[in-house]
Motif scaffolding. Structure first.
Motif, PDB file in Angstrom:
ATOM      1  N   ARG A  17      78.434  69.192  54.530  1.00 16.27           N
ATOM      2  CA  ARG A  17      79.087  68.063  55.862  1.00 16.27           C
ATOM      3  C   ARG A  17      79.563  66.959  54.802  1.00 16.27           C
ATOM      4  O   ARG A  17      80.973  66.552  55.394  1.00 16.27           O
ATOM      5  CB  ARG A  17      77.336  67.366  55.353  1.00 16.27           C
ATOM      6  N   PHE A  35      78.824  61.977  62.132  1.00 17.31           N
ATOM      7  CA  PHE A  35      78.789  63.439  62.994  1.00 17.31           C
ATOM      8  C   PHE A  35      78.171  63.045  64.714  1.00 17.31           C
ATOM      9  O   PHE A  35      77.832  62.195  64.896  1.00 17.31           O
ATOM     10  CB  PHE A  35      77.935  64.104  62.221  1.00 17.31           C
ATOM     11  N   GLN A  40      74.113  67.686  64.687  1.00 16.18           N
ATOM     12  CA  GLN A  40      74.636  67.393  63.470  1.00 16.18           C
ATOM     13  C   GLN A  40      75.631  68.843  62.946  1.00 16.18           C
ATOM     14  O   GLN A  40      75.838  68.025  61.744  1.00 16.18           O
ATOM     15  CB  GLN A  40      73.984  67.379  62.771  1.00 16.18           C
ATOM     16  N   ASP A  41      76.553  70.099  63.371  1.00 21.91           N
ATOM     17  CA  ASP A  41      77.311  70.030  63.039  1.00 21.91           C
ATOM     18  C   ASP A  41      78.541  69.999  63.771  1.00 21.91           C
ATOM     19  O   ASP A  41      79.537  70.397  63.249  1.00 21.91           O
ATOM     20  CB  ASP A  41      76.808  71.854  63.440  1.00 21.91           C
ATOM     21  N   GLU A  42      78.564  68.692  64.454  1.00 17.98           N
ATOM     22  CA  GLU A  42      80.720  69.077  65.271  1.00 17.98           C
ATOM     23  C   GLU A  42      80.834  67.604  64.335  1.00 17.98           C
ATOM     24  O   GLU A  42      79.504  66.357  64.080  1.00 17.98           O
ATOM     25  CB  GLU A  42      79.868  68.773  67.114  1.00 17.98           C
ATOM     26  N   VAL A  43      81.343  67.268  63.814  1.00 20.64           N
ATOM     27  CA  VAL A  43      82.150  66.592  62.680  1.00 20.64           C
ATOM     28  C   VAL A  43      83.301  65.342  64.293  1.00 20.64           C
ATOM     29  O   VAL A  43      83.965  65.746  64.775  1.00 20.64           O
ATOM     30  CB  VAL A  43      83.897  66.529  62.125  1.00 20.64           C
TER      31      VAL A  43
END
Length: 73
Positions: A17, A35, A40-43
């Motif tokens: 991350r 984020f 939480q996996d999308e920037v």
């Protein structure tokens, strides 16, 4: 023109991350890198004159699987 770019990056750990944020922040014109609050996996990247293809390419090269989700003005 201010743009908002959302990308999904495959991240396994906290170190991944941090690495994704560092890579995305090195592109010229970036004002904010963070984020998504819900996922939480999308920037999320915002900035002026930012090239989405350049950011995605850098993340794919150095961080792994990256997919462009959304580009807004």
């Amino acid at each position: 023109m201010k743009m908002k770019i959302v990308m999904k990056v495959k991240m396994k750990c906290g170190k991944c991350r941090t690495k994704a944020l560092q890579i995305a922040s090195q592109v010229y014109g970036i004002e904010f890198v963070g984020f998504d609050e819900e996922r939480q996996d999308e920037v999320v990247v915002t900035g002026r004159g930012v090239d989405a293809a350049e950011i995605v390419g850098a993340l794919r090269k150095k961080a792994g699987k990256t997919r462009l989700i959304n580009v807004e003005d």
